[in-house]
Write an enzyme that holds these catalytic residues in place. Sequence first.
Site, PDB file in Angstrom:
ATOM      1  N   ASP A  43      -1.315  -6.989 -12.529  1.00 44.85           N
ATOM      2  CA  ASP A  43      -0.184  -7.116 -11.611  1.00 44.85           C
ATOM      3  C   ASP A  43       0.798  -6.019 -11.995  1.00 44.85           C
ATOM      4  O   ASP A  43       1.424  -6.071 -13.060  1.00 44.85           O
ATOM      5  CB  ASP A  43       0.461  -8.491 -11.755  1.00 44.85           C
ATOM      6  N   ASN A  48      -2.810   3.029  -6.624  1.00 38.96           N
ATOM      7  CA  ASN A  48      -3.044   2.692  -5.223  1.00 38.96           C
ATOM      8  C   ASN A  48      -2.298   1.435  -4.773  1.00 38.96           C
ATOM      9  O   ASN A  48      -1.999   1.292  -3.589  1.00 38.96           O
ATOM     10  CB  ASN A  48      -4.549   2.507  -5.007  1.00 38.96           C
ATOM     11  N   TYR A  66      10.090   0.870   2.569  1.00 42.20           N
ATOM     12  CA  TYR A  66       8.767   1.420   2.272  1.00 42.20           C
ATOM     13  C   TYR A  66       8.782   2.940   2.108  1.00 42.20           C
ATOM     14  O   TYR A  66       8.351   3.471   1.077  1.00 42.20           O
ATOM     15  CB  TYR A  66       7.769   1.019   3.361  1.00 42.20           C
ATOM     16  N   LYS A 124       8.192   5.450  -1.426  1.00 49.17           N
ATOM     17  CA  LYS A 124       7.185   6.495  -1.585  1.00 49.17           C
ATOM     18  C   LYS A 124       7.830   7.867  -1.817  1.00 49.17           C
ATOM     19  O   LYS A 124       7.262   8.717  -2.502  1.00 49.17           O
ATOM     20  CB  LYS A 124       6.275   6.528  -0.350  1.00 49.17           C
ATOM     21  N   THR A 155      -6.194  -0.829   7.912  1.00 49.77           N
ATOM     22  CA  THR A 155      -6.462  -1.833   6.886  1.00 49.77           C
ATOM     23  C   THR A 155      -5.593  -3.051   7.175  1.00 49.77           C
ATOM     24  O   THR A 155      -4.742  -3.026   8.077  1.00 49.77           O
ATOM     25  CB  THR A 155      -6.135  -1.318   5.468  1.00 49.77           C
TER      26      THR A 155
END
Length: 240
Positions: free
Chosen positions: A56, A83, A160, A164, A195
Site C-alpha cells: 500500500d 504505477n 489529479y 502528476k 481501464t
Amino acid sequence: MKTALITGANKGIGFETARQLLEAGYFVYIGSRDVVKGEEAIAVLDNTNIKVIPLDVTDQDSIRAARELTGSTTSSLDVLINNAGIRGEVPQAASSVSSSGIREVFETNFFGAVNVTQAFLDLLHQAAQPRIVNVTSGLASLTLHSDPAWMYYHVKGGAYGPSKTALNAYTVALAYELRDTAFKVNAVDPGYTATDFNNHNGTGSVENAAALLVRFATLDADGPTGKYFSNDIAGEESPW
C-alpha cells in the site's frame, strides 16, 4: 535474470506491463494493496517468474515491509515502475474540490511514488543499469494546459492533474541527482487508456500503454533521463 517491481500491478496497465516484462525475460514483483487480487493476477499470468508483494503506497509500514520482502528474495532491483494511482473525487473543479480530496490523491500519486522510490533506491543501486519509470499523465503538462488548441484543454481539475505535475517535478529532481550514475529516470504518460480507472472511457489500449512503459523500463545506456514522454504524442517527448 533482471527484476522489476510494479506498484498497482494487479490490474489495468500495471498488469499488462507485468505480462510484457515477463515475456521479455524479467522476474516481476507484483505490488498489490490487496494480496488476494495480486494472487489472482498471478494465476492469470501463469508464470513462475513472478511474486506478489503486498504494498500500500500510502502506508510507510507497508512500504518498509515490501522492501524487506523483496530484499529477502533478490539482492538488486533493475526496474521500479511507480504505477499505482487514483483519480480521486469527481468533479474536481479547482474552486470547490475539497482539500482532503486533494491530499488523498497526492498521498497515492505523489507521496506514495516518492516514498516507494526512496525505500527501494538501495536495491536499485545494486543493479548495473537501474531504471525508474514514474507513470504520469498528459494532464500534468502545464504547457499543454495553457494551449487552447490542445485536445484536452478543457479537462482540468484541482487534484489529479496537479498530483502528476508534482510527480513530474520530482522526476526531474531525482534524475538530476542521479545524473552521474547508470540510472535512467523518466516520467511516462501511457495516454488516455481504457481501464476501470476511467470507466473504460479511454481511447487507447492497455497493450499499447504498457508497451510504452516497458520501452522506458528497458532503456539501454544511451537512453534519455529526466524527460517526459507521452503516448498521446506517439511516445515522443512531451512539453512540461
